[in-house]
Design an enzyme around this catalytic site. Structure first.
Site, short mmCIF file in Angstrom:
data_model
loop_
_atom_site.label_atom_id
_atom_site.label_comp_id
_atom_site.label_asym_id
_atom_site.label_seq_id
_atom_site.Cartn_x
_atom_site.Cartn_y
_atom_site.Cartn_z
N ARG A 168 6.22 -10.97 -9.19
CA ARG A 168 5.30 -10.12 -9.95
C ARG A 168 6.07 -9.18 -10.86
NH1 ARG A 168 0.40 -7.44 -6.51
NH2 ARG A 168 1.11 -5.59 -7.63
N ARG B 269 7.77 -10.62 -0.77
CA ARG B 269 6.81 -10.95 -1.82
C ARG B 269 7.49 -10.99 -3.19
NH1 ARG B 269 1.86 -7.14 -3.26
NH2 ARG B 269 3.43 -6.15 -4.56
N LYS C 85 -2.93 -5.98 2.45
CA LYS C 85 -4.29 -5.62 2.06
C LYS C 85 -4.98 -6.72 1.24
CE LYS C 85 -4.23 -2.39 -0.99
NZ LYS C 85 -4.73 -2.94 -2.26
N ARG D 268 4.97 2.95 -6.85
CA ARG D 268 3.67 2.63 -6.23
C ARG D 268 3.59 3.21 -4.81
NH1 ARG D 268 4.63 -2.54 -7.86
NH2 ARG D 268 3.72 -3.64 -6.10
#
Ligand code: AMP
Length: 192
Positions: A135, A129, A15, A146
């Site tokens: 992150r 990722r 996204k 999430r």
């Protein structure tokens, strides 16, 4: 010509990447609530300090805080002719809030794009990722949280936008360029 879009999809759906590519192609800015929060955390602002404990755990930041940040961003001059909202709205209350903000501005959404990716592909992308970006909220617990929040609170919002005739579902699997082309075709097909 102005255009106001939202892009939806769970973490790992591509996204953020696609929002940026679409925005570039359409010549409008993206408003990514996740990026705005991360920038505030990195710059150690008051807002950053307030939201860090939520984002790190993969919990939603309280609506009042998120809504106020989006409202302030929508007041900036560069979004007057359009934007792509990435990561907002994420629950039913935020949908209502966004409706109110746009109505107050005398504008409306032109479309809600949903990137559809199956769960296995999502998990593979998230793992990649996590390795590449490191992150803070890419811990297994925060990732799972999430995904749960998306399924419980955010995915149902697509029905609200479908009822308004605004939803376009786009296959989010394949090459990055190919997916962008699909999204652009979907935008072209919006009744405006
Ligand atoms: P994202 O980059 O979109 O995955 O967002 C990262 C984190 O920022 C989320 O896990 C939430 O903690 C927070 N966040 C982003 N957008 C919202 C929103 N619309 N409402 C509440 N929290 C949000």
């Amino acid at each position: 010509m102005s255009i106001r879009l939202i892009i939806m999809g769970p973490q790992g759906s591509g996204k953020g990447t696609q929002a940026a590519r679409l925005a570039e192609a359409l010549g409008i800015p993206t408003i990514s609530t996740g990026d705005l929060f991360r920038a505030n955390i990195t710059q150690a602002t008051e807002l950053g300090a307030l939201v860090q404990s939520y984002t790190a755990r993969g919990e939603l930041v309280p609506d009042e805080v998120t809504n106020a940040m989006v409202r302030a961003r929508l007041d900036e001059a560069d979004v007057a002719e359009g934007f792509i909202l990435d990561g907002y709205p994420r629950n039913a209350a935020q949908v209502v809030e966004l409706d109110g903000m746009l109505e107050a501005d005398g504008v409306h959404l032109d479309g809600a794009l949903e990137l559809v990716v199956d769960r296995e592909a999502l998990l593979a992308r998230i793992a990649r990722r996590a390795e590449l970006e490191g992150r803070e909220d890419d811990t297994p617990e925060a990732i799972a949280r999430r995904l749960d929040i998306y399924a419980e609170q955010t995915a149902p919002l697509t029905h609200a936008y479908a009822d308004r005739g605004l939803l376009v579902r786009v296959d989010g699997e394949g090459e990055i360029e190919e997916i962008t082309a699909r999204l652009l075709a979907a935008v072209d097909g919006l009744a405006r």
